[in-house]
Design an enzyme around this catalytic site. Structure first.
Site, PDB file in Angstrom:
ATOM      1  N   CYS A  34       0.888  -1.279   0.008  1.00  0.00           N
ATOM      2  CA  CYS A  34       0.119   0.064  -0.034  1.00  0.00           C
ATOM      3  C   CYS A  34       1.005   1.280  -0.042  1.00  0.00           C
ATOM      4  CB  CYS A  34      -0.735   0.320   1.260  1.00  0.00           C
ATOM      5  SG  CYS A  34      -1.835  -1.325   1.465  1.00  0.00           S
TER       6      CYS A  34
ATOM      7  N   ARG B  22       1.874   1.013  -5.942  1.00  0.00           N
ATOM      8  CA  ARG B  22       2.007   0.208  -4.606  1.00  0.00           C
ATOM      9  C   ARG B  22       0.752  -0.470  -4.351  1.00  0.00           C
ATOM     10  NH1 ARG B  22       6.391   0.848  -1.725  1.00  0.00           N
ATOM     11  NH2 ARG B  22       5.312  -0.066  -0.064  1.00  0.00           N
TER      12      ARG B  22
ATOM     13  N   TRP C 258      -3.546  -2.019  -1.399  1.00  0.00           N
ATOM     14  CA  TRP C 258      -3.409  -3.251  -2.032  1.00  0.00           C
ATOM     15  C   TRP C 258      -4.092  -4.188  -0.924  1.00  0.00           C
ATOM     16  CZ3 TRP C 258       0.035  -7.686  -2.134  1.00  0.00           C
ATOM     17  CH2 TRP C 258      -0.258  -8.726  -3.108  1.00  0.00           C
TER      18      TRP C 258
ATOM     19  N   ASN D 112       0.136   0.631   6.247  1.00  0.00           N
ATOM     20  CA  ASN D 112       0.764  -0.389   4.999  1.00  0.00           C
ATOM     21  C   ASN D 112       1.306  -1.610   5.910  1.00  0.00           C
ATOM     22  OD1 ASN D 112       1.865  -1.808   3.005  1.00  0.00           O
ATOM     23  ND2 ASN D 112       3.832  -0.606   2.859  1.00  0.00           N
ATOM     24  N   GLY D 113       0.779  -2.642   5.523  1.00  0.00           N
ATOM     25  CA  GLY D 113       1.548  -3.683   6.299  1.00  0.00           C
ATOM     26  C   GLY D 113       0.184  -4.731   6.993  1.00  0.00           C
TER      27      GLY D 113
ATOM     28  N   GLU E  97      11.199 -16.398 -16.833  1.00  0.00           N
ATOM     29  CA  GLU E  97      10.657 -15.115 -16.866  1.00  0.00           C
ATOM     30  C   GLU E  97       9.837 -14.484 -18.000  1.00  0.00           C
ATOM     31  OE1 GLU E  97      11.218 -12.859 -14.720  1.00  0.00           O
ATOM     32  OE2 GLU E  97      10.990 -10.882 -15.756  1.00  0.00           O
TER      33      GLU E  97
ATOM     34  N   LYS F 200       6.361 -12.704 -17.272  1.00  0.00           N
ATOM     35  CA  LYS F 200       5.857 -11.457 -17.904  1.00  0.00           C
ATOM     36  C   LYS F 200       4.647 -11.722 -18.794  1.00  0.00           C
ATOM     37  CE  LYS F 200       8.530  -8.720 -16.671  1.00  0.00           C
ATOM     38  NZ  LYS F 200       8.574  -9.360 -15.344  1.00  0.00           N
TER      39      LYS F 200
ATOM     40  N   GLU G  14       1.599 -12.022 -16.197  1.00  0.00           N
ATOM     41  CA  GLU G  14       1.326 -11.037 -15.501  1.00  0.00           C
ATOM     42  C   GLU G  14       1.029  -9.527 -16.142  1.00  0.00           C
ATOM     43  OE1 GLU G  14       4.470  -9.612 -13.026  1.00  0.00           O
ATOM     44  OE2 GLU G  14       5.998  -9.735 -14.589  1.00  0.00           O
TER      45      GLU G  14
ATOM     46  N   HIS H 208       8.475 -35.289 -20.820  1.00  0.00           N
ATOM     47  CA  HIS H 208       8.251 -35.935 -19.505  1.00  0.00           C
ATOM     48  C   HIS H 208       6.535 -35.619 -19.292  1.00  0.00           C
ATOM     49  CE1 HIS H 208      12.035 -37.494 -19.230  1.00  0.00           C
ATOM     50  NE2 HIS H 208      12.574 -36.201 -19.497  1.00  0.00           N
TER      51      HIS H 208
ATOM     52  N   LYS I  50       3.675  -3.628  -6.711  1.00  0.00           N
ATOM     53  CA  LYS I  50       5.030  -3.383  -7.065  1.00  0.00           C
ATOM     54  C   LYS I  50       5.902  -4.050  -5.903  1.00  0.00           C
ATOM     55  CE  LYS I  50       8.735  -2.365  -9.354  1.00  0.00           C
ATOM     56  NZ  LYS I  50       8.866  -3.218 -10.427  1.00  0.00           N
TER      57      LYS I  50
END
Ligand code: AGP
Length: 609
Positions: free
Chosen positions: A2, A27, A75, A101-102, A485, A489, A492, A508, A604
């Site tokens: 947040c 954030r 968030w 925030n937390g 990666e 990308k 997301e 496999h 983020k």
């Protein structure tokens, strides 16, 4: 996670806070709110959704010229994104308001105790419990600072908070524990915020608050005390050197595109001052006091973990150091961490605030291992708790999807491998080291030249494959990390399902998924593993799977689409592969109309578990 901001000064406070929240919106953006004093009341105005929804609400309000206010962009962690769960939260009597925030981990038991004392709750958040706990402590403490401290001692978990009281309209309080909070010192005004861009237009003079700091601030005064004893905390203000331009788009369509094209400079900046003038030695004074690790445990999350996976190849082949790469959320819950004598941890985190990575760092240190931090954000929690920290010097990364950060992390891992190689002083290595450093030094110009064509190919192919609902990304060796990666990308940014896989693993089981509607993005560079990867591509094509093959000139590969990038000796070839994968995902997301810089459900910095 947040974003929070507190302001006390000489300007109309609400516009300052809203402007700051815009710079913190990366954030989290589930809801937003502000609090300020008005006619002896503490006004709280909140709105679900992005900051623009709050601004629409504020436009209909008569906002006083309050000169002290605080704000929050959320968030969600506890309670769905909804106005009732938006911050600021108020105490039952409306005398206090808080932004947070937390996570307060013992909020349920505190809520039970407070409910028994008659407190009523209107949200599902831990934050509303905290503000009512402060109100309860306030009954016994005439000084709000003491009540605030008493409540924080009872609250266990992570927090960066700002607090205001109806009776003190020109003052805000703040505190931090395991969540970022920076104090900004202006001329006749003071700030507290989750990140520096929130107040950078007003002041460059900052104090990086420590865990356990508690702050009281008004326009012209502030005091920073230690929570444990309310004695003054020792802090030296620091000057921020980078400017707002560095945190703006510079004409690019999105921060992500800007940050992808910044990668040549990022490589140059990461190397600056870290290679001897003769170009034959790596200078990392941050590591001078440590021996060469007997074994290195690299711990990270997400994209940073992919950088770790990529870096393992260099550390093992160049520096002969055994490496284990660990996902932080798994590492932190392992019984008997495999940290033997001489082992070291290396925690990689762009934000320096990722909760799982911070926890992993603390565990490694608790086991007596040196814990090296590799971070981008100066003064971040991981940076300050690490035994020693190396900064990637990539500048602020605003887009939620991490791009230039990984490039800078890879560069630093290459330098660390060469640094530790030199410390072992094997005669054959010296000549090779100079060669590798020459290639690293040539990367910025090579990448600068390659990026425009790469971007054009990415744009063309993204349109061709935009209807795909699933993708495989395949690679071997150091390209496996890049395949992971690339898949992350695409997932997301464009919300298309994408699986990163070791190319050798397809037979496999996963190959059962291949059909014409399930394309494969294969990284098949001109390296010793090329013949094997080529076979894997042919296995996919034999089952009517469509293939985009990212390769070098002259490999003679045939695929539905062959994308050639300039050749670099493995594993440095990753510096050419990474931007291609980033640009493909960027163009796909943009073409599909997704919110490129702020993808849904993401934030983020994930400062909670
Ligand atoms: C990157 O694109 C992701 N958004 C995410 O995986 C990120 O890399 C991860 O959360 C780790 O963040 P950190 O580097 O700040 O610790």
């Amino acid at each position: 996670m947040c974003g929070i901001i507190g302001y006390a000064g000489c300007r109309p406070a609400v516009p300052v806070v809203i402007e700051g929240l815009h710079r913190l919106e990366y954030r989290g953006y589930d809801s937003a709110g502000v609090a300020f004093a008005q006619n002896k009341y503490l006004r709280v105005i909140r709105a679900k959704g992005k900051l623009s929804a709050l601004e629409e609400k504020l436009a209909t309000e008569q906002i006083t010229t309050a000169t002290c206010a605080m704000g929050h962009t959320r968030w969600a962690t506890h309670g769905v994104p909804a106005e009732r769960n938006a911050h600021p939260h108020s105490s039952n009597d409306g005398a206090l308001a808080i932004v947070h925030n937390g996570i307060i981990e013992n909020f349920q038991e505190l809520k039970t105790e407070l409910t028994a004392k008659g407190h009523v709750f209107h949200s599902e958040t831990d934050t509303e419990v905290l503000v009512n706990l402060i109100a309860e402590c306030r009954k016994r403490e005439p000084d709000l600072l003491y009540a605030f401290a008493a409540a924080l001692r009872l609250a266990h978990g992570a927090y960066a908070v700002c607090l205001m009281e109806r009776g003190a309209p020109d003052t805000f309080y703040a505190a931090r524990m395991s969540a970022p909070l920076i104090f900004g010192i202006g001329a006749g005004e003071n700030f507290a915020a989750s990140d520096i861009p929130a107040f950078l237009p007003y002041t460059r003079k900052v104090i990086f608050l420590d865990d356990g700091d508690i702050v009281q601030a008004s326009a012209k005064n502030y005091r920073i005390l230690r929570l444990e004893n309310l004695q003054p905390a020792a802090h030296e203000p620091q000057k921020i050197l980078w400017d707002m331009q560095a945190a703006q788009k510079n004409g690019y369509r999105h921060f992500m595109l800007k940050e992808i094209f910044e990668q040549p400079r990022v490589i140059a900046d990461a190397m600056a001052g870290r290679v001897s003038p003769q170009g034959d030695a790596v200078l990392l004074p941050e590591l001078d006091d440590l021996p060469v690790p007997a074994r290195l445990h690299i711990v990270a999350c997400g994209t940073s973990w992919h950088a770790a996976l990529w870096g393992r190849h260099l550390l093992e082949s160049w520096a002969h150091i055994p490496v284990q790469t660990e996902i932080a959320s798994e590492f932190r819950y392992r019984d008997n961490l495999p940290l033997g004598k001489g082992d070291m941890a290396l925690v990689i985190s762009q934000s320096g605030e990722t909760a799982d990575t911070l926890a992993a760092l603390r565990m490694a240190k608790k086991q007596g291992a040196a814990a090296i931090g590799l971070c981008n954000v100066i003064g971040s929690s991981i940076a300050r708790e690490a035994s020693t920290v190396l900064y990637t010097q990539a500048g602020p990364e605003i887009s939620v999807a991490s791009t230039k950060a990984m490039c800078s992390q890879m560069l630093m891992l290459a330098l660390m491998a060469l640094y530790w190689q030199a410390k072992q002083d094997r005669p054959t290595d010296a000549a090779r080291r100079k060669g590798w450093l020459d290639i690293l030094a040539s990367l910025p110009a090579m990448l600068e030249e390659a990026l425009p064509a790469m971007h054009e190919t990415a744009r063309r192919l993204s349109r061709k494959y935009a209807q795909a609902r699933n993708f495989f990304y395949l690679g071997r060796g150091h390209c496996f990390a890049l395949a992971l990666e690339g898949a992350l990308k695409l997932k997301e940014l464009s919300y298309i399902h994408a699986e990163g896989y070791a190319a050798g693993e397809m037979k496999h089981g996963p190959i059962a998924l291949i059909d014409p509607a399930f394309p494969t993005f294969a990284v098949a560079l001109d390296d010793p593993l090329f013949p094997k990867t080529k076979s894997n591509i042919e296995e996919v094509q034999a089952r009517q799977g469509k293939v985009i093959a990212l390769t070098n000139e002259g490999t003679g590969l045939s695929a539905d689409d062959v994308w050639t990038v300039p050749h670099l000796p493995p594993p440095l070839a990753g510096f050419m592969v990474l931007p291609a994968l980033q640009l493909f995902s960027y163009e796909m997301a943009d073409y599909l109309g997704k919110d490129v810089d702020q993808p849904r459900n993401l934030a983020k910095s994930v400062t909670v578990e």
